[in-house]
Design a protein around this motif. Sequence first.
Motif, PDB file in Angstrom:
ATOM      1  N   SER A 175       4.161 -39.417  -3.881  1.00 43.92           N
ATOM      2  CA  SER A 175       3.792 -38.584  -5.032  1.00 43.92           C
ATOM      3  C   SER A 175       3.649 -39.437  -6.285  1.00 43.92           C
ATOM      4  CB  SER A 175       4.839 -37.491  -5.262  1.00 43.92           C
ATOM      5  OG  SER A 175       4.852 -36.593  -4.168  1.00 43.92           O
ATOM      6  N   GLU A 176       4.495 -40.451  -6.405  1.00 46.08           N
ATOM      7  CA  GLU A 176       4.398 -41.373  -7.535  1.00 46.08           C
ATOM      8  C   GLU A 176       3.105 -42.178  -7.459  1.00 46.08           C
ATOM      9  OE1 GLU A 176       4.702 -43.173 -10.911  1.00 46.08           O
ATOM     10  OE2 GLU A 176       6.058 -41.558 -10.310  1.00 46.08           O
ATOM     11  N   SER A 177       2.685 -42.551  -6.221  1.00 48.97           N
ATOM     12  CA  SER A 177       1.411 -43.261  -6.038  1.00 48.97           C
ATOM     13  C   SER A 177       0.241 -42.394  -6.487  1.00 48.97           C
ATOM     14  CB  SER A 177       1.225 -43.652  -4.563  1.00 48.97           C
ATOM     15  OG  SER A 177       2.168 -44.606  -4.170  1.00 48.97           O
ATOM     16  N   VAL A 178       0.328 -41.093  -6.197  1.00 46.75           N
ATOM     17  CA  VAL A 178      -0.714 -40.157  -6.641  1.00 46.75           C
ATOM     18  C   VAL A 178      -0.764 -40.130  -8.171  1.00 46.75           C
ATOM     19  CG1 VAL A 178      -1.448 -37.743  -6.683  1.00 46.75           C
ATOM     20  CG2 VAL A 178      -0.565 -38.732  -4.559  1.00 46.75           C
ATOM     21  N   ARG A 179       0.403 -40.025  -8.789  1.00 45.85           N
ATOM     22  CA  ARG A 179       0.476 -39.951 -10.257  1.00 45.85           C
ATOM     23  C   ARG A 179      -0.032 -41.238 -10.920  1.00 45.85           C
ATOM     24  NH1 ARG A 179       5.151 -36.959  -9.165  1.00 45.85           N
ATOM     25  NH2 ARG A 179       6.460 -38.829  -9.147  1.00 45.85           N
ATOM     26  N   SER A 180       0.252 -42.390 -10.291  1.00 44.72           N
ATOM     27  CA  SER A 180      -0.121 -43.681 -10.890  1.00 44.72           C
ATOM     28  C   SER A 180      -1.514 -44.143 -10.464  1.00 44.72           C
ATOM     29  CB  SER A 180       0.916 -44.746 -10.520  1.00 44.72           C
ATOM     30  OG  SER A 180       0.916 -44.971  -9.118  1.00 44.72           O
ATOM     31  N   HIS A 181      -2.229 -43.276  -9.748  1.00 40.66           N
ATOM     32  CA  HIS A 181      -3.609 -43.543  -9.303  1.00 40.66           C
ATOM     33  C   HIS A 181      -3.707 -44.751  -8.361  1.00 40.66           C
ATOM     34  CE1 HIS A 181      -4.993 -40.504 -12.080  1.00 40.66           C
ATOM     35  NE2 HIS A 181      -4.361 -41.109 -13.067  1.00 40.66           N
ATOM     36  N   SER A 182      -2.629 -45.024  -7.613  1.00 39.83           N
ATOM     37  CA  SER A 182      -2.724 -46.046  -6.565  1.00 39.83           C
ATOM     38  C   SER A 182      -2.901 -45.386  -5.195  1.00 39.83           C
ATOM     39  CB  SER A 182      -1.487 -46.958  -6.568  1.00 39.83           C
ATOM     40  OG  SER A 182      -0.296 -46.212  -6.459  1.00 39.83           O
ATOM     41  N   PHE A 183      -3.156 -44.083  -5.224  1.00 39.90           N
ATOM     42  CA  PHE A 183      -3.437 -43.293  -4.024  1.00 39.90           C
ATOM     43  C   PHE A 183      -4.940 -43.041  -4.009  1.00 39.90           C
ATOM     44  CE2 PHE A 183      -3.552 -39.576  -1.307  1.00 39.90           C
ATOM     45  CZ  PHE A 183      -2.455 -39.716  -0.449  1.00 39.90           C
ATOM     46  N   ASN A 184      -5.632 -43.666  -3.082  1.00 39.89           N
ATOM     47  CA  ASN A 184      -7.089 -43.704  -3.084  1.00 39.89           C
ATOM     48  C   ASN A 184      -7.661 -42.660  -2.121  1.00 39.89           C
ATOM     49  OD1 ASN A 184      -9.701 -44.746  -3.545  1.00 39.89           O
ATOM     50  ND2 ASN A 184      -9.552 -46.010  -1.716  1.00 39.89           N
ATOM     51  N   LYS A 185      -8.614 -41.835  -2.602  1.00 38.48           N
ATOM     52  CA  LYS A 185      -9.226 -40.819  -1.746  1.00 38.48           C
ATOM     53  C   LYS A 185     -10.745 -40.950  -1.787  1.00 38.48           C
ATOM     54  CE  LYS A 185      -6.763 -37.667  -3.900  1.00 38.48           C
ATOM     55  NZ  LYS A 185      -6.207 -36.389  -4.376  1.00 38.48           N
ATOM     56  N   VAL A 186     -11.345 -41.142  -0.618  1.00 41.20           N
ATOM     57  CA  VAL A 186     -12.797 -41.263  -0.503  1.00 41.20           C
ATOM     58  C   VAL A 186     -13.303 -40.163   0.432  1.00 41.20           C
ATOM     59  CG1 VAL A 186     -14.731 -42.742   0.149  1.00 41.20           C
ATOM     60  CG2 VAL A 186     -12.668 -43.769  -0.846  1.00 41.20           C
ATOM     61  N   TYR A 187     -14.335 -39.470  -0.011  1.00 36.68           N
ATOM     62  CA  TYR A 187     -14.908 -38.373   0.776  1.00 36.68           C
ATOM     63  C   TYR A 187     -16.362 -38.666   1.121  1.00 36.68           C
ATOM     64  CZ  TYR A 187     -10.932 -35.475  -0.693  1.00 36.68           C
ATOM     65  OH  TYR A 187      -9.676 -34.967  -0.914  1.00 36.68           O
ATOM     66  N   LEU A 188     -16.818 -38.058   2.199  1.00 43.94           N
ATOM     67  CA  LEU A 188     -18.243 -37.982   2.501  1.00 43.94           C
ATOM     68  C   LEU A 188     -18.655 -36.520   2.372  1.00 43.94           C
ATOM     69  CD1 LEU A 188     -18.491 -40.313   5.632  1.00 43.94           C
ATOM     70  CD2 LEU A 188     -19.450 -40.772   3.365  1.00 43.94           C
ATOM     71  N   THR A 189     -19.862 -36.301   1.850  1.00 42.52           N
ATOM     72  CA  THR A 189     -20.352 -34.935   1.752  1.00 42.52           C
ATOM     73  C   THR A 189     -21.867 -34.916   1.873  1.00 42.52           C
ATOM     74  OG1 THR A 189     -20.274 -32.894   0.443  1.00 42.52           O
ATOM     75  CG2 THR A 189     -20.549 -34.937  -0.787  1.00 42.52           C
ATOM     76  N   VAL A 190     -22.387 -33.797   2.342  1.00 44.54           N
ATOM     77  CA  VAL A 190     -23.829 -33.585   2.397  1.00 44.54           C
ATOM     78  C   VAL A 190     -24.162 -32.476   1.406  1.00 44.54           C
ATOM     79  CG1 VAL A 190     -25.809 -32.930   3.820  1.00 44.54           C
ATOM     80  CG2 VAL A 190     -23.942 -34.274   4.828  1.00 44.54           C
ATOM     81  N   VAL A 191     -25.123 -32.766   0.521  1.00 44.42           N
ATOM     82  CA  VAL A 191     -25.497 -31.797  -0.516  1.00 44.42           C
ATOM     83  C   VAL A 191     -26.971 -31.442  -0.402  1.00 44.42           C
ATOM     84  CG1 VAL A 191     -23.741 -32.659  -2.112  1.00 44.42           C
ATOM     85  CG2 VAL A 191     -26.072 -33.571  -2.241  1.00 44.42           C
ATOM     86  N   HIS A 192     -27.313 -30.304  -0.973  1.00 43.09           N
ATOM     87  CA  HIS A 192     -28.713 -29.910  -1.094  1.00 43.09           C
ATOM     88  C   HIS A 192     -29.353 -30.726  -2.209  1.00 43.09           C
ATOM     89  CE1 HIS A 192     -28.726 -26.241   1.459  1.00 43.09           C
ATOM     90  NE2 HIS A 192     -27.424 -26.270   1.207  1.00 43.09           N
ATOM     91  N   GLY A 193     -30.586 -31.181  -1.985  1.00 40.65           N
ATOM     92  CA  GLY A 193     -31.288 -31.931  -3.019  1.00 40.65           C
ATOM     93  C   GLY A 193     -30.764 -33.341  -3.161  1.00 40.65           C
ATOM     94  N   LYS A 194     -30.977 -33.890  -4.350  1.00 45.27           N
ATOM     95  CA  LYS A 194     -30.569 -35.269  -4.618  1.00 45.27           C
ATOM     96  C   LYS A 194     -30.097 -35.376  -6.065  1.00 45.27           C
ATOM     97  CE  LYS A 194     -32.218 -40.030  -4.205  1.00 45.27           C
ATOM     98  NZ  LYS A 194     -33.389 -40.909  -4.015  1.00 45.27           N
ATOM     99  N   PRO A 195     -28.955 -36.028  -6.298  1.00 42.34           N
ATOM    100  CA  PRO A 195     -28.488 -36.216  -7.681  1.00 42.34           C
ATOM    101  C   PRO A 195     -29.522 -36.987  -8.501  1.00 42.34           C
ATOM    102  CG  PRO A 195     -26.742 -36.753  -6.123  1.00 42.34           C
ATOM    103  CD  PRO A 195     -27.997 -36.575  -5.323  1.00 42.34           C
ATOM    104  N   PRO A 196     -29.456 -36.880  -9.835  1.00 42.13           N
ATOM    105  CA  PRO A 196     -30.464 -37.522 -10.691  1.00 42.13           C
ATOM    106  C   PRO A 196     -30.474 -39.045 -10.604  1.00 42.13           C
ATOM    107  CG  PRO A 196     -28.659 -36.563 -11.985  1.00 42.13           C
ATOM    108  CD  PRO A 196     -28.502 -36.062 -10.598  1.00 42.13           C
ATOM    109  N   ALA A 197     -29.334 -39.654 -10.231  1.00 43.51           N
ATOM    110  CA  ALA A 197     -29.258 -41.117 -10.094  1.00 43.51           C
ATOM    111  C   ALA A 197     -28.673 -41.454  -8.734  1.00 43.51           C
ATOM    112  CB  ALA A 197     -28.397 -41.705 -11.203  1.00 43.51           C
ATOM    113  N   SER A 198     -28.924 -42.674  -8.255  1.00 43.57           N
ATOM    114  CA  SER A 198     -28.430 -43.064  -6.934  1.00 43.57           C
ATOM    115  C   SER A 198     -26.918 -43.246  -6.920  1.00 43.57           C
ATOM    116  CB  SER A 198     -29.113 -44.352  -6.464  1.00 43.57           C
ATOM    117  OG  SER A 198     -28.861 -45.402  -7.378  1.00 43.57           O
ATOM    118  N   HIS A 199     -26.338 -43.498  -8.083  1.00 42.59           N
ATOM    119  CA  HIS A 199     -24.877 -43.488  -8.189  1.00 42.59           C
ATOM    120  C   HIS A 199     -24.504 -43.172  -9.633  1.00 42.59           C
ATOM    121  CE1 HIS A 199     -25.016 -47.538 -10.009  1.00 42.59           C
ATOM    122  NE2 HIS A 199     -25.917 -47.797  -9.096  1.00 42.59           N
TER     123      HIS A 199
END
Length: 247
Positions: free
Chosen positions: A95-119
């Motif tokens: 929980s402390e790692s979550v609070r200190s932002h040393s807990f890393n979360k990466v997701y994959l998702t499929v969306v409709h359309g395309k965002p305005p920039a590639s990242h």
Amino acid sequence: MTHHLPGKSERTGSASSIEILYEDNHLLGVVKPVNIPVQEDATGDLDLLSLLKEDVKVRFNKPGNVYMGLVHRLDRPVGGAMVFAKTSKAASRLSESVRSHSFNKVYLTVVHGKPPASHGRLVDTLLKDAKSNTVTVVRKGTPGGKEAILDYSVLGTAEGFSLLKIDLLTGRSHQIRVQLSSIGCPLYGDQKYGAAVNRPGQQIALWSAVVGFPHPVTKNAVELLSLPPQTHPWSLWPQPLQKQAVL
């Protein structure tokens, strides 16, 4: 850094089968199945936390109650990598790692359309309505609003959809779903924030691909990897591309 790849599967105390990504005396890393709540909710449906407690009790022949600490959450329709704490000390340190932002979360998702920039980076203020369990983007400074930040990268486009990698920098309720919908790219299958373009019964295409954190005891870097099932729309992009993008 140690990458823990899918492969080992264990039977739980119920008929369900939960894939185990990592386990030691302090931690249990699993692949959360879709459409199962992480913890007991108003529906009374079987939840992942109860399943895992029962599984540990049976596998290790433990008497009495089994401790299982919930450190982070996934929405009910979302699947993928999760880590649970098997001791209160591990739970506190994670929980402390979550609070200190040393807990890393990466997701994959499929969306409709395309965002305005590639990242890019999305920074919004989100307000949750607990009664309707919905979240909206509001103006900065709105009472009760919380800052939400994510980074996205477009990994590919096909058939009017985009595959995105999401680095979640804050952990707000429904954050990825709301923020992407707000830029005109609702998630595939999301009935709540993309009802106009999705059909009832479609499975939301959001997956917890990587959970990374310092081990609560050894301090070694632990990284749990889970890739989405090769069903539509995920199958529009090769799995090696998805794996390479998140590692």
